[in-house]
Each structure stands twice: as structure tokens, then as C-alpha cells.
Enzyme design. Sequence first.
Site, mmCIF file in Angstrom:
data_model
loop_
_atom_site.group_PDB
_atom_site.id
_atom_site.type_symbol
_atom_site.label_atom_id
_atom_site.label_comp_id
_atom_site.label_asym_id
_atom_site.label_seq_id
_atom_site.Cartn_x
_atom_site.Cartn_y
_atom_site.Cartn_z
ATOM 1 N N LYS A 171 0.880 -1.141 -0.117
ATOM 2 C CA LYS A 171 0.198 -0.043 0.032
ATOM 3 C C LYS A 171 0.966 1.449 0.199
ATOM 4 C CE LYS A 171 -4.129 -2.084 0.296
ATOM 5 N NZ LYS A 171 -5.154 -1.876 -0.655
ATOM 6 N N LYS A 270 -12.850 -8.204 -8.443
ATOM 7 C CA LYS A 270 -13.379 -8.694 -7.000
ATOM 8 C C LYS A 270 -14.817 -8.754 -7.171
ATOM 9 C CE LYS A 270 -10.338 -5.720 -4.082
ATOM 10 N NZ LYS A 270 -10.198 -4.369 -3.611
#
Length: 376
Positions: A171, A270
Site C-alpha cells: 500500500k 473483486k
Amino acid sequence: MRVEGIEVLVAPLALREPVASAGLTQLDKTTLFLRVVTDAGIGWGECAAYPAARPPDLAVDDLEPVVVDRVLGRLRAAGPVGTLPPADAIAETCGGEGSVGEQMVAATIEMAVLDAELKALGRSLASWLGVGRRQVESGSLVGIPPGRDLGRLLDAAGAAIGRGARRLRLKIEPGWDRTPLAAVRDQFGDVPLLADANGSYGPGQQPALRALDDLALVCLEQPFAPGDLAAHRSLAETMVTPIGLDESLWSAGRVEEAVGAGACRVACLKPGRLGGVAATISAAVACASAGIACFVGGFFESGLARALNAALAGRDEFSLPGDLGDPDGYLVANPFSYLETAGGLVLLSEDPGIGAEPRPGLLEQVARHRWVSWSS
Ligand SMILES: [Mg+2]
């Protein structure tokens, strides 16, 4: 399929440790499950909504009960009393293309119906999906460490590699990008490395992103806001590093739009956001035919949704390792069993159904329940 009713459960799950990405730290993982009781047996579904959700995703409290009841009502009206459409018609019956909340609920229902159908058929999800391989590769996610502590970042990356992660997804955010990525590259050599910015950069911050171009990243994921495909395309034209999209891909139709616009060369798909298995396959086929590399992204699911994601990741369209590590590694209490994992590989289930079963007592102890009768 004859249906007696659907139980709606909201379980206050929690992550073992806070996970920080740009502008968001997650710890509460309260999750919505559906239990469908049919004449063919029980089926379970898990919703991808999470408490601290940010667009395009929705929070559990924003879905339950209003959106859940709206989608269930649409399903109930679609057929004779006491019946449900087959799993491969659920997404279409639920509608919701473009409404991420409705897609999230549709995906949950589809999963539960599919689980019941496959158990009745004695068939595994991987087999039903036409997956030939027995196992899939898993990657790991490394959040932004508290205080941006480089030592803690390297410890976390090293631990993930030690567990066999086939790629690392770091991240990043403005001010936390080149330094951590270069440090991991220096320490761990040619480990496949992704940088996920969660839409935290503005178009004026392109120089900081272009400065990552010598780090041989698998991709730079979602640097800009989800709605801004043009900024992603503009950056892609100036970098060797492939640009990836995640939050921008909120429906199968939107995936086709992004691919057509040249906004990405990598897609994080997703299933829980896109509307389930059928929508994800449609999106993955569109990507593969355009030469876009795909992987299955995660929402820190329990073993249930993650088992579905692992089976989908076995399809040939998914050429990159997905977020498929064992939920026992990040959930305080995972209410479903998960697949066998070893050295960054996940062994797909050959058992009938999705491949995950509730762990006795766990959901009963912690969940808020309500029963939706399907016969009246
Ligand atoms: Mg992402």
C-alpha cells in the site's frame, strides 16, 4: 429450486491487526452472511461490504436491511412462490448493474444458491467453473506501517515472503511510495511487487508516480480517483510500468469501458463487488481477450468467500496471483473453514459446494440473525 427461507446474519468479525492503506485503517470486519434453506440442502453466501467502506464499495449498515430486502423482494417477485432462480440466473434477476450495493447483495445470494446447488449435484465449484488446475498461487498484502516505520514494513514483507507469498502488494500514498518500494526491492530482490495507491494521488502528482518506473513493478494500482479513467490513461502513456485498476472496476460493463479506454493493463477483479461469479467471468473474459492481465482481489473475507475467489482464480483468464492467503492469518475468528494452503499455494476444494463449511458454534455465538420466510 424450492426455498423455505433465507437467514440474514451479521457477524462482528475483526482483523487481528489494523491494516492501513491510503486514508483508511481497517480493524472492524463486521460481515453479512446469508443462509439459504432449500429442498436440496443449505447454501451459504458472504457479502463483501465492510464497515469502513469507501466508494465505490458500501458499508454493511448501508446494505442491511434496506438494499438486502429490495434485492430479495425482486428475486421473490421473479418466480413462483417459494422458489429461487438457478445460480447462473441470479445476477440477471437481481439487476443492479451499476448499483454496487445491489451487486454486492446479488453476489451474496448467487454464492448461497450456488453452494446449495453444487452440494445437491455433488460437484465442486472448481469443476463447475471448468478449472483444470488443482492449486492456485497466492500473494500477500502489506499495509502502511504505523508511523511509516520502514523497519516494520520490511519485517512484514519478510514474514509474507517467509510464508511463501508469490507476490507482494504494498500500500502506498503520497509521501510513502518510492522509499518503501525501493527498500523492499533492495532487500528482497526480484520478488513480484505491486504498488496499490487506492486512488490517493491527484493528476498533478504524476511526477512522484513516474519516479517509480525503474522499480520493475508488476503494476501501479489505482493511482487516481475511481471515476477518472482519463487520468489513468494519460499516466499509462508516459510509463513503462503497467497501470492497474481496482476501485474503478465496479461492474462488468465498467471493466469493458476501462479496457476500451486504454486505462489499464492489469485488472484487480473483486467478485463480491462486481456482482458475483457470472459477472466476474464476463469481466475476466473481456480483459483476457484484450490482453489485460487479471488477478482476483480480496476484501479480507472469511474462508467462505475466499474459497469462491480461489476457485475463480483457477480459471485461465487470471494470470497473476490473487489475494488468497488463509483468513486465519488475519481474522481473529474465521467462522468458515478454508482451503489447504502451503508455500504460497492454495489447494482447490474437490468437495461438493463452494468448498467452505461453517465452523460449529462460531456464527451462532456472535451473529445478529433474522429469518426471511420465502413461502409467505
Ligand atoms: Mg486495490
